[in-house]
Design a protein around this motif. Structure first.
Motif, PDB file in Angstrom:
ATOM      1  N   ILE A 185       4.261 -37.035 -13.857  1.00  0.00           N
ATOM      2  CA  ILE A 185       4.219 -35.857 -13.000  1.00  0.00           C
ATOM      3  C   ILE A 185       4.237 -36.313 -11.550  1.00  0.00           C
ATOM      4  O   ILE A 185       3.377 -37.083 -11.124  1.00  0.00           O
ATOM      5  CB  ILE A 185       2.963 -35.016 -13.294  1.00  0.00           C
ATOM      6  N   SER A 186       5.242 -35.850 -10.824  1.00  0.00           N
ATOM      7  CA  SER A 186       5.330 -36.177  -9.396  1.00  0.00           C
ATOM      8  C   SER A 186       6.063 -35.042  -8.700  1.00  0.00           C
ATOM      9  O   SER A 186       6.742 -34.255  -9.328  1.00  0.00           O
ATOM     10  CB  SER A 186       6.071 -37.491  -9.185  1.00  0.00           C
ATOM     11  N   TYR A 187       5.893 -34.954  -7.391  1.00  0.00           N
ATOM     12  CA  TYR A 187       6.506 -33.880  -6.604  1.00  0.00           C
ATOM     13  C   TYR A 187       6.245 -32.530  -7.277  1.00  0.00           C
ATOM     14  O   TYR A 187       7.144 -31.773  -7.566  1.00  0.00           O
ATOM     15  CB  TYR A 187       8.003 -34.113  -6.411  1.00  0.00           C
ATOM     16  N   HIS A 188       5.019 -32.263  -7.517  1.00  0.00           N
ATOM     17  CA  HIS A 188       4.623 -31.093  -8.286  1.00  0.00           C
ATOM     18  C   HIS A 188       3.848 -30.105  -7.424  1.00  0.00           C
ATOM     19  O   HIS A 188       3.477 -30.398  -6.298  1.00  0.00           O
ATOM     20  CB  HIS A 188       3.762 -31.523  -9.461  1.00  0.00           C
ATOM     21  N   CYS A 189       3.613 -28.946  -8.005  1.00  0.00           N
ATOM     22  CA  CYS A 189       2.790 -27.910  -7.395  1.00  0.00           C
ATOM     23  C   CYS A 189       1.600 -27.701  -8.322  1.00  0.00           C
ATOM     24  O   CYS A 189       1.776 -27.354  -9.489  1.00  0.00           O
ATOM     25  CB  CYS A 189       3.614 -26.624  -7.272  1.00  0.00           C
ATOM     26  N   PHE A 190       0.388 -27.943  -7.822  1.00  0.00           N
ATOM     27  CA  PHE A 190      -0.831 -27.774  -8.620  1.00  0.00           C
ATOM     28  C   PHE A 190      -1.816 -26.992  -7.766  1.00  0.00           C
ATOM     29  O   PHE A 190      -2.284 -27.487  -6.732  1.00  0.00           O
ATOM     30  CB  PHE A 190      -1.401 -29.141  -8.999  1.00  0.00           C
ATOM     31  N   VAL A 191      -2.100 -25.752  -8.162  1.00  0.00           N
ATOM     32  CA  VAL A 191      -2.953 -24.871  -7.355  1.00  0.00           C
ATOM     33  C   VAL A 191      -3.928 -24.115  -8.254  1.00  0.00           C
ATOM     34  O   VAL A 191      -3.677 -23.945  -9.450  1.00  0.00           O
ATOM     35  CB  VAL A 191      -2.112 -23.841  -6.544  1.00  0.00           C
ATOM     36  N   PRO A 192      -5.026 -23.630  -7.687  1.00  0.00           N
ATOM     37  CA  PRO A 192      -5.920 -22.771  -8.470  1.00  0.00           C
ATOM     38  C   PRO A 192      -5.267 -21.412  -8.707  1.00  0.00           C
ATOM     39  O   PRO A 192      -4.502 -20.927  -7.872  1.00  0.00           O
ATOM     40  CB  PRO A 192      -7.161 -22.632  -7.587  1.00  0.00           C
ATOM     41  N   LEU A 193      -5.564 -20.813  -9.838  1.00  0.00           N
ATOM     42  CA  LEU A 193      -5.075 -19.472 -10.143  1.00  0.00           C
ATOM     43  C   LEU A 193      -5.906 -18.465  -9.355  1.00  0.00           C
ATOM     44  O   LEU A 193      -7.140 -18.532  -9.372  1.00  0.00           O
ATOM     45  CB  LEU A 193      -5.190 -19.193 -11.642  1.00  0.00           C
ATOM     46  N   THR A 194      -5.228 -17.575  -8.641  1.00  0.00           N
ATOM     47  CA  THR A 194      -5.934 -16.497  -7.945  1.00  0.00           C
ATOM     48  C   THR A 194      -5.397 -15.157  -8.433  1.00  0.00           C
ATOM     49  O   THR A 194      -4.196 -14.985  -8.603  1.00  0.00           O
ATOM     50  CB  THR A 194      -5.773 -16.583  -6.405  1.00  0.00           C
ATOM     51  N   ILE A 195      -6.291 -14.242  -8.666  1.00  0.00           N
ATOM     52  CA  ILE A 195      -5.942 -12.872  -9.038  1.00  0.00           C
ATOM     53  C   ILE A 195      -6.747 -11.959  -8.119  1.00  0.00           C
ATOM     54  O   ILE A 195      -7.959 -12.125  -7.986  1.00  0.00           O
ATOM     55  CB  ILE A 195      -6.255 -12.571 -10.522  1.00  0.00           C
ATOM     56  N   ASN A 196      -6.059 -11.014  -7.511  1.00  0.00           N
ATOM     57  CA  ASN A 196      -6.688 -10.125  -6.526  1.00  0.00           C
ATOM     58  C   ASN A 196      -7.393 -10.924  -5.426  1.00  0.00           C
ATOM     59  O   ASN A 196      -8.494 -10.610  -5.009  1.00  0.00           O
ATOM     60  CB  ASN A 196      -7.655  -9.143  -7.196  1.00  0.00           C
ATOM     61  N   ASN A 197      -6.724 -11.985  -5.014  1.00  0.00           N
ATOM     62  CA  ASN A 197      -7.169 -12.859  -3.922  1.00  0.00           C
ATOM     63  C   ASN A 197      -8.468 -13.603  -4.207  1.00  0.00           C
ATOM     64  O   ASN A 197      -9.139 -14.057  -3.300  1.00  0.00           O
ATOM     65  CB  ASN A 197      -7.297 -12.073  -2.618  1.00  0.00           C
ATOM     66  N   LYS A 198      -8.838 -13.737  -5.480  1.00  0.00           N
ATOM     67  CA  LYS A 198     -10.040 -14.478  -5.852  1.00  0.00           C
ATOM     68  C   LYS A 198      -9.650 -15.600  -6.808  1.00  0.00           C
ATOM     69  O   LYS A 198      -8.920 -15.380  -7.775  1.00  0.00           O
ATOM     70  CB  LYS A 198     -11.059 -13.562  -6.508  1.00  0.00           C
ATOM     71  N   LYS A 199     -10.169 -16.803  -6.542  1.00  0.00           N
ATOM     72  CA  LYS A 199      -9.907 -17.940  -7.424  1.00  0.00           C
ATOM     73  C   LYS A 199     -10.648 -17.765  -8.735  1.00  0.00           C
ATOM     74  O   LYS A 199     -11.836 -17.440  -8.737  1.00  0.00           O
ATOM     75  CB  LYS A 199     -10.366 -19.239  -6.765  1.00  0.00           C
ATOM     76  N   LEU A 200      -9.941 -17.962  -9.830  1.00  0.00           N
ATOM     77  CA  LEU A 200     -10.575 -17.952 -11.146  1.00  0.00           C
ATOM     78  C   LEU A 200     -11.101 -19.352 -11.421  1.00  0.00           C
ATOM     79  O   LEU A 200     -10.351 -20.333 -11.306  1.00  0.00           O
ATOM     80  CB  LEU A 200      -9.584 -17.534 -12.226  1.00  0.00           C
ATOM     81  N   ILE A 201     -12.353 -19.462 -11.757  1.00  0.00           N
ATOM     82  CA  ILE A 201     -12.981 -20.759 -12.000  1.00  0.00           C
ATOM     83  C   ILE A 201     -12.291 -21.454 -13.180  1.00  0.00           C
ATOM     84  O   ILE A 201     -12.037 -20.831 -14.218  1.00  0.00           O
ATOM     85  CB  ILE A 201     -14.489 -20.587 -12.320  1.00  0.00           C
ATOM     86  N   ASN A 202     -11.978 -22.732 -13.004  1.00  0.00           N
ATOM     87  CA  ASN A 202     -11.388 -23.578 -14.053  1.00  0.00           C
ATOM     88  C   ASN A 202     -10.038 -23.089 -14.565  1.00  0.00           C
ATOM     89  O   ASN A 202      -9.684 -23.344 -15.714  1.00  0.00           O
ATOM     90  CB  ASN A 202     -12.366 -23.759 -15.221  1.00  0.00           C
ATOM     91  N   HIS A 203      -9.278 -22.390 -13.724  1.00  0.00           N
ATOM     92  CA  HIS A 203      -7.925 -21.955 -14.061  1.00  0.00           C
ATOM     93  C   HIS A 203      -6.977 -22.509 -12.998  1.00  0.00           C
ATOM     94  O   HIS A 203      -7.222 -22.316 -11.801  1.00  0.00           O
ATOM     95  CB  HIS A 203      -7.811 -20.425 -14.059  1.00  0.00           C
ATOM     96  N   PHE A 204      -5.906 -23.165 -13.445  1.00  0.00           N
ATOM     97  CA  PHE A 204      -4.984 -23.806 -12.523  1.00  0.00           C
ATOM     98  C   PHE A 204      -3.545 -23.556 -12.953  1.00  0.00           C
ATOM     99  O   PHE A 204      -3.272 -23.317 -14.125  1.00  0.00           O
ATOM    100  CB  PHE A 204      -5.242 -25.323 -12.479  1.00  0.00           C
TER     101      PHE A 204
END
Length: 137
Positions: A21-40
């Motif tokens: 894995i390189s040149y990737h996009c890895f971000v936290p999942l947000t729903i309704n502008n709130k980060k979901l804990i342990n979701h990426f």
């Protein structure tokens, strides 16, 4: 930060990763502008994954996400996430070395990709993007 130990399914499903894995996009999942804990969310070449980590059972769960069709063979793009969206900028075709100045937007809520109406001022790849503290630039 602390290393995870005793994980039961710690191998990320992969498609065509010849060199990892390189040149990737890895971000936290947000729903309704709130980060979901342990979701990426992970996007890398022709793979999109929603990754959920269950702390109690020490397991990962993976769900396939749609990838941007135009970026199927592209890498070396940059990205930022803002609210419930991921923006991918530029990139380079791994087969033809063709570069692009197109910007794509992924909706984390709708799980859909759209091409933005604006483009970069020049073709770019292998760069990075930074969002200002006030989320305006």
């Amino acid at each position: 930060m602390k290393s995870l130990t005793g994980i039961k399914n710690n191998i990320i499903p992969r498609e065509k990763y010849l060199f990892g894995i390189s040149y990737h996009c890895f971000v936290p999942l947000t729903i309704n502008n709130k980060k979901l804990i342990n979701h990426f969310i992970l996007f890398c070449r022709d793979t999109g994954l929603l990754i959920k980590y269950d702390e109690q059972n020490k397991t990962f769960h993976y769900q396939t996400l749609p990838i941007c069709p135009a970026l199927n063979n592209f890498n070396r793009y940059s990205f930022v996430y803002l609210y419930d969206y991921i923006f991918l900028f530029g990139g380079c075709n791994v087969n033809t070395n063709q570069r692009t100045k197109i910007v794509y937007k992924y909706s984390m809520k709708e799980k859909t990709w759209n091409e933005c109406k604006f483009t970069l001022s020049m073709e770019t790849y292998g760069s990075f993007a930074i969002l200002s503290d006030d989320d305006t630039n």
